[in-house]
Scaffold this motif. Structure first.
Motif, PDB file in Angstrom:
ATOM      1  N   THR A 101       0.846  -1.195   0.000  1.00  0.00           N
ATOM      2  CA  THR A 101       0.000   0.000   0.000  1.00  0.00           C
ATOM      3  C   THR A 101       0.882   1.246   0.000  1.00  0.00           C
ATOM      4  OG1 THR A 101      -0.043   0.103   2.416  1.00  0.00           O
ATOM      5  CG2 THR A 101      -1.770  -1.204   1.345  1.00  0.00           C
ATOM      6  N   ARG A 103       0.842   3.693   1.963  1.00  0.00           N
ATOM      7  CA  ARG A 103       1.274   3.965   3.339  1.00  0.00           C
ATOM      8  C   ARG A 103       2.445   3.067   3.732  1.00  0.00           C
ATOM      9  NH1 ARG A 103      -3.060   3.825   8.176  1.00  0.00           N
ATOM     10  NH2 ARG A 103      -3.716   5.732   7.099  1.00  0.00           N
ATOM     11  N   GLU A 106       5.609   4.326   1.962  1.00  0.00           N
ATOM     12  CA  GLU A 106       6.078   5.588   2.545  1.00  0.00           C
ATOM     13  C   GLU A 106       6.735   5.344   3.907  1.00  0.00           C
ATOM     14  OE1 GLU A 106       7.251   9.357   2.742  1.00  0.00           O
ATOM     15  OE2 GLU A 106       6.346   8.402   0.981  1.00  0.00           O
ATOM     16  N   ALA A 107       6.228   4.353   4.641  1.00  0.00           N
ATOM     17  CA  ALA A 107       6.807   4.036   5.952  1.00  0.00           C
ATOM     18  C   ALA A 107       8.241   3.515   5.827  1.00  0.00           C
ATOM     19  CB  ALA A 107       5.933   2.996   6.664  1.00  0.00           C
TER      20      ALA A 107
END
Length: 400
Positions: A101, A103, A106-107
């Motif tokens: 995903t 997210r 990006e993490a």
């Protein structure tokens, strides 16, 4: 003056050294090219390649990605998502999407940044962009993300390189390559067993835990072989793409210093530069599909059951799709045509967002490290490998 015969040989020294003139002739003279020696077809125009990527019913992925596997009569045994057609592909993709995903990607940014910084050499005047940098950090990023123990990460990179390496004229994977794939799958299988017994905060654990509800209401998860196959694919595709893209960047910007200056003046153009690098000299130059029916195109019939090269590298230089297609321009209009550097259709690259992030951070660091540089073009060496194109060595002199 007699015109030279048009020969497209993806296993030749000429191809490894950049097939741009051959691609141009193919688009003009033989948009459906046939190679009698190896009994394959090739599509080179953007419109045709993009349509074939989307038409999985006519151009199947289930037989593999290269000539050696696609010309075999048996579907691939390995459960790799890139070697599946819908509906099986759709189910697998929905499972692995759960760990890809926006997210989740990006993490990873702090880890990716820290890893890239670790491999950028200290202040030096002589530096090989590939050997000292871009060949090192991508496999570390991928293996950390997967959850491979640190002592095995470098070895994973060597196994991947061995499996992809081809000498000019070599079509089939070498004995060493097959052994490397076996060793890699064995390591991944062992780690998967450990994660089933004791989950951690890594991708192997998330792939073990991933479930979808099928149309019949039953829950489905990935088996060990499927996870190992996916990890093998991710390690190869993820590491090789970024390695080649960053190496290509150093050469391409050296030949187009005005474009490098644009980045020095405005770092916000870095994402656009990554897209143009993917278009201009895609690390993945082609994928091979198998024709599932007789296909009529441009007055040529591709018979059922034949390998068909989808030449994304040629399609991305098609002047019918891109204005001044052979010009490297980071400010070009992205809406003109679909960039096929990360594939298209159901098989568009699952790890594209991660590769873009890594490449952008690496470019940012190179702008800091060598705002002025010269490439030793006589010292540059090309890769000779399956599917991928780029440089294995790009020595530069940093100008202070």
């Amino acid at each position: 003056m007699t015109a030279t015969e048009l020969v497209f040989d993806p296993f030749s020294e000429e191809f490894f050294n950049g097939a741009w003139e051959i691609y141009r002739r193919m688009r003009d003279e033989a948009p459906v090219y046939y190679n009698a020696e190896h009994d394959f077809y090739a599509l080179s125009r953007h419109e045709d390649v993009a349509a074939a990527y989307k038409d999985f019913e006519s151009f199947s992925s289930a037989y593999g990605l290269d000539l050696s596997t696609v010309r075999s009569d048996e579907p691939m045994m390995a459960k790799m998502i890139i070697m599946m057609d819908p509906p099986e592909h759709r189910q697998m993709r929905s499972l692995v999407n759960k760990v890809f995903t926006p997210r989740a990607i990006e993490a990873l940014r702090p880890m990716v940044t820290e890893t890239i910084d670790r491999f950028l050499p200290a202040d030096r005047d002589a530096f090989d962009v590939v050997q000292d940098f871009s060949a090192l950090f991508p496999v570390q990023v991928i293996t950390q993300m997967l959850g491979v123990p640190e002592q095995y990460r470098h070895q994973v990179g060597e196994w991947v390189d061995t499996s992809l390496r081809r000498e000019p004229g070599q079509i089939d994977m070498s004995e060493e390559g097959m052994q490397a794939v076996g060793e890699l799958m064995g390591l991944y299988y062992q780690i998967i067993q450990e994660r089933r017994a004791e989950p951690r905060e890594d991708m192997f654990s998330r792939l073990v835990a991933a479930e979808i509800v099928r149309e019949d209401g039953e829950k489905q998860s990935l088996d060990d072989f499927e996870i190992a196959g996916f990890a093998t694919l991710l390690g190869g595709a993820g590491a090789e793409t970024v390695t080649k893209l960053v190496g290509n960047a150093a050469v391409t910007f050296a030949r187009n210093p005005d474009q490098w200056q644009k980045l020095l003046d405005d770092r916000s153009k870095i994402p656009a530069a990554v897209e143009e690098l993917l278009r201009y000299e895609a690390p993945n130059q082609y994928n091979v599909r198998r024709s599932m029916r007789d296909i009529e195109l441009h007055g040529v019939t591709i018979p059922e059951g034949k390998p068909v090269f989808l030449l994304a590298g040629s399609a991305n230089r098609d002047p019918e799709a891109f204005t001044d297609a052979d010009i490297f321009d980071i400010d070009r209009d992205r809406a003109e045509a679909q960039n096929l550097g990360f594939g298209y259709g159901v098989h568009s690259c699952l790890g594209a967002a991660l590769a873009r992030m890594e490449s952008a951070i690496a470019l940012e660091r190179l702008l800091d490290f060598m705002p002025r540089y010269e490439v030793d073009f006589d010292g540059c060496t090309r890769v000779s490998a399956q599917n991928v194109a780029g440089w294995s060595s790009v020595p530069v002199r940093v100008l202070r």
